[in-house]
Design an enzyme around this catalytic site. Sequence first.
Site, PDB file in Angstrom:
ATOM      1  N   HIS A 223      37.779 -10.753  61.615  1.00 25.34           N
ATOM      2  CA  HIS A 223      36.325 -10.669  61.375  1.00 25.34           C
ATOM      3  C   HIS A 223      35.800 -12.090  61.112  1.00 25.34           C
ATOM      4  CE1 HIS A 223      32.537  -8.995  60.245  1.00 25.34           C
ATOM      5  NE2 HIS A 223      32.820  -8.478  59.060  1.00 25.34           N
ATOM      6  N   MET A 258      41.885 -16.191  68.859  1.00 24.43           N
ATOM      7  CA  MET A 258      40.751 -16.050  67.940  1.00 24.43           C
ATOM      8  C   MET A 258      39.446 -16.528  68.576  1.00 24.43           C
ATOM      9  SD  MET A 258      41.903 -14.525  65.524  1.00 24.43           S
ATOM     10  CE  MET A 258      43.508 -14.006  64.967  1.00 24.43           C
ATOM     11  N   HIS A 262      35.486  -8.265  71.133  1.00 27.21           N
ATOM     12  CA  HIS A 262      34.539  -7.674  70.180  1.00 27.21           C
ATOM     13  C   HIS A 262      34.647  -6.158  70.282  1.00 27.21           C
ATOM     14  CE1 HIS A 262      30.836  -6.873  67.979  1.00 27.21           C
ATOM     15  NE2 HIS A 262      30.938  -8.113  67.524  1.00 27.21           N
ATOM     16  N   ASP A 313      31.966 -16.380  66.907  1.00 27.38           N
ATOM     17  CA  ASP A 313      32.795 -17.318  66.157  1.00 27.38           C
ATOM     18  C   ASP A 313      33.341 -18.446  67.032  1.00 27.38           C
ATOM     19  OD1 ASP A 313      33.889 -14.477  64.337  1.00 27.38           O
ATOM     20  OD2 ASP A 313      32.556 -16.069  63.636  1.00 27.38           O
TER      21      ASP A 313
HETATM   22  C1  SDX Z   1      33.166 -10.880  64.170  1.00 30.28           C
HETATM   23  O1  SDX Z   1      31.933  -6.109  64.394  1.00 30.28           O
HETATM   24  C2  SDX Z   1      31.154  -7.143  64.387  1.00 30.28           C
HETATM   25  O2  SDX Z   1      29.987  -7.063  64.723  1.00 30.28           O
HETATM   26  C3  SDX Z   1      31.803  -8.441  63.902  1.00 30.28           C
HETATM   27  C4  SDX Z   1      30.948  -9.679  64.072  1.00 30.28           C
HETATM   28  C5  SDX Z   1      29.732  -9.662  63.180  1.00 30.28           C
HETATM   29  O3  SDX Z   1      28.733 -10.297  63.511  1.00 30.28           O
HETATM   30  O4  SDX Z   1      29.843  -9.063  62.075  1.00 30.28           O
HETATM   31  O5  SDX Z   1      30.525  -9.787  65.418  1.00 30.28           O
HETATM   32  C6  SDX Z   1      31.746 -10.950  63.700  1.00 30.28           C
HETATM   33  O6  SDX Z   1      34.005 -10.501  63.381  1.00 30.28           O
HETATM   34  C7  SDX Z   1      33.501 -11.201  65.594  1.00 30.28           C
HETATM   35  C8  SDX Z   1      35.033 -10.950  65.923  1.00 30.28           C
HETATM   36  C9  SDX Z   1      35.866 -12.127  65.398  1.00 30.28           C
HETATM   37  N1  SDX Z   1      37.316 -11.811  65.531  1.00 30.28           N
HETATM   38  C10 SDX Z   1      38.101 -12.499  66.404  1.00 30.28           C
HETATM   39  O7  SDX Z   1      37.684 -13.357  67.190  1.00 30.28           O
HETATM   40  C11 SDX Z   1      39.581 -12.129  66.326  1.00 30.28           C
HETATM   41  C12 SDX Z   1      40.155 -11.879  67.748  1.00 30.28           C
HETATM   42  N2  SDX Z   1      39.546 -10.649  68.258  1.00 30.28           N
HETATM   43  C13 SDX Z   1      40.372  -9.452  68.273  1.00 30.28           C
HETATM   44  O8  SDX Z   1      41.105  -9.318  67.076  1.00 30.28           O
HETATM   45  C14 SDX Z   1      39.546  -8.216  68.666  1.00 30.28           C
HETATM   46  O9  SDX Z   1      38.861  -8.539  69.817  1.00 30.28           O
HETATM   47  C15 SDX Z   1      38.573  -7.598  67.689  1.00 30.28           C
HETATM   48  C16 SDX Z   1      39.201  -7.340  66.355  1.00 30.28           C
HETATM   49  C17 SDX Z   1      37.368  -8.458  67.516  1.00 30.28           C
HETATM   50  C18 SDX Z   1      38.101  -6.276  68.296  1.00 30.28           C
HETATM   51  O10 SDX Z   1      39.214  -5.464  68.305  1.00 30.28           O
HETATM   52  P1  SDX Z   1      39.173  -3.980  68.943  1.00 30.28           P
HETATM   53  O11 SDX Z   1      37.787  -3.524  69.218  1.00 30.28           O
HETATM   54  O12 SDX Z   1      40.005  -3.135  68.042  1.00 30.28           O
HETATM   55  O13 SDX Z   1      39.806  -4.220  70.347  1.00 30.28           O
HETATM   56  P2  SDX Z   1      41.334  -4.045  70.670  1.00 30.28           P
HETATM   57  O14 SDX Z   1      42.154  -4.783  69.640  1.00 30.28           O
HETATM   58  O15 SDX Z   1      41.606  -2.587  70.859  1.00 30.28           O
HETATM   59  O16 SDX Z   1      41.472  -4.833  72.041  1.00 30.28           O
HETATM   60  C19 SDX Z   1      41.461  -4.142  73.273  1.00 30.28           C
HETATM   61  C20 SDX Z   1      42.513  -4.868  74.108  1.00 30.28           C
HETATM   62  C21 SDX Z   1      43.876  -4.979  73.410  1.00 30.28           C
HETATM   63  O17 SDX Z   1      44.858  -5.040  74.417  1.00 30.28           O
HETATM   64  P3  SDX Z   1      45.881  -3.786  74.560  1.00 30.28           P
HETATM   65  O18 SDX Z   1      46.590  -3.688  73.196  1.00 30.28           O
HETATM   66  O19 SDX Z   1      44.978  -2.592  74.867  1.00 30.28           O
HETATM   67  O20 SDX Z   1      46.794  -4.200  75.697  1.00 30.28           O
HETATM   68  O21 SDX Z   1      42.115  -6.235  74.325  1.00 30.28           O
HETATM   69  C22 SDX Z   1      43.065  -7.114  73.713  1.00 30.28           C
HETATM   70  C23 SDX Z   1      43.877  -6.294  72.731  1.00 30.28           C
HETATM   71  O22 SDX Z   1      45.180  -6.852  72.591  1.00 30.28           O
HETATM   72  N3  SDX Z   1      42.333  -8.127  72.965  1.00 30.28           N
HETATM   73  C24 SDX Z   1      42.729  -9.398  72.849  1.00 30.28           C
HETATM   74  C25 SDX Z   1      41.744 -10.003  72.056  1.00 30.28           C
HETATM   75  N4  SDX Z   1      40.806  -9.099  71.723  1.00 30.28           N
HETATM   76  C26 SDX Z   1      41.188  -7.943  72.289  1.00 30.28           C
HETATM   77  N5  SDX Z   1      43.810 -10.055  73.322  1.00 30.28           N
HETATM   78  C27 SDX Z   1      43.888 -11.368  73.008  1.00 30.28           C
HETATM   79  N6  SDX Z   1      43.009 -12.035  72.233  1.00 30.28           N
HETATM   80  C28 SDX Z   1      41.921 -11.372  71.747  1.00 30.28           C
HETATM   81  N7  SDX Z   1      41.036 -12.024  70.984  1.00 30.28           N
END
Ligand code: SDX
Length: 377
Positions: A223, A258, A262, A313
Amino acid sequence: SEATPDIRKGLVGVYADESAVSKVMPETNSLTYRGYAVQDLCEESNFEEVAYLLWHGELPNAAQLAAFQAEERANRALSPALLRVLREFPADAHPMDAIRTAVSFMGMEDAETADISDAAQRRKALRLLAKIPAAVAAANRLSKGLEPIAPDASLPFCENFFHMVFGKVPQKEVIKSFDVSMILYAEHTFNASTYTTRLVTSSMSDIHSAITAGIGSLKGPLHGGANEAVMHMLSEIPSPEAAEAWLRERFDHKALVMGFGHRVYKSGDSRVPTMKKYAEIMAEVVGDTRWMNTSAVLARVMLEEKKIHPNLDFPAGPAYFLMGFDIPLFTPIFVCSRITGWAAHVFEQGADNRLIRPLSFYVGPEQRAVPPMSTRG
Ligand code: SDX
């Protein structure tokens, strides 16, 4: 055994309540605060006006803005007790732990903590908006053996933050980039930390408890903590030319990158183009294009290989680095902005409250008798 119900791990796709604060529209990749597009707010207003908008539902007129600014400026000072507490923090404490603890202490000393009426919660929210930047800046300076710089009531919100951190106000392009980041970070519907503040409020707990909990949630690298993690990642990459190979090596380890992905946006984060524009302005102002050039390579490869877009971010990290902030301050800066969205949701939850209490589907041992100690294996 009973049939498995429809379990939504991570509450994916679950509408938990109605809200009138903001709207995320993945299909058009857009975001509005009380009906106004964030891009328009970045160009036509500033963070102080947006704070007022989120809390009152309407943009302020000149008189309302002047009164809001006067109230915020009058509440910036930290108490002598809090300053003494900040001096006791371990120098290597993470700044998110510092601001989490400082807010908790503010709750202990706020005369209205026990009053959760809407009017009292709003007065306390304004004190938090005014004091959080001062606590973030003071803790940062103390951790480096520097004396805190007192808030300056003659300075607008953003200028005052720079003055408390660096002892000077930068040129207007830097202030504008910072102000834009504060507008973009302010509010985003039921993200994890915002929902945390609503969940705490739902038991009729007070706003300081809710915000302390929200800071704890925002700290996580999935997050808010991602903006700090982005900068650590970019710093590991020796040059833009080395970025593609560096990233592909990470793909081999299925590591999260990172600043990408989203939960709600699936074709890009609506806030990224604006933040990217101001990060590039910062690169011009500072004369250091390394970070944005490296970022461009990472964004291209992530899209080509994983069809994953950057989130806010990703450009915010290098922008804050180019503004001169220590990397661990990036998420506390997010707190200085998101207090506005969090408080708007605390008010909304309090106005039409229902205790938030989901169900768990039990998958543990079937019921069994308690064995005497002598027979336990
Ligand atoms: C913020 O919610 C909000 O609105 C948050 C925010 C706000 O303003 O409040 O926008 C601020 O927190 C933005 C997000 C910052 N976080 C990051 O940058 C961390 C990296 N991102 C991931 O951890 C992920 O994308 C999340 C946590 C943001 C979202 O996760 P989800 O919705 O649970 O998606 P997922 O993990 O199910 O991903 C789907 C697929 C997966 O692959 P499979 O397991 O299905 O093979 O996409 C892949 C994930 O592995 N994936 C990524 C990735 N994000 C998703 N792979 C590599 N790097 C990534 N960043």
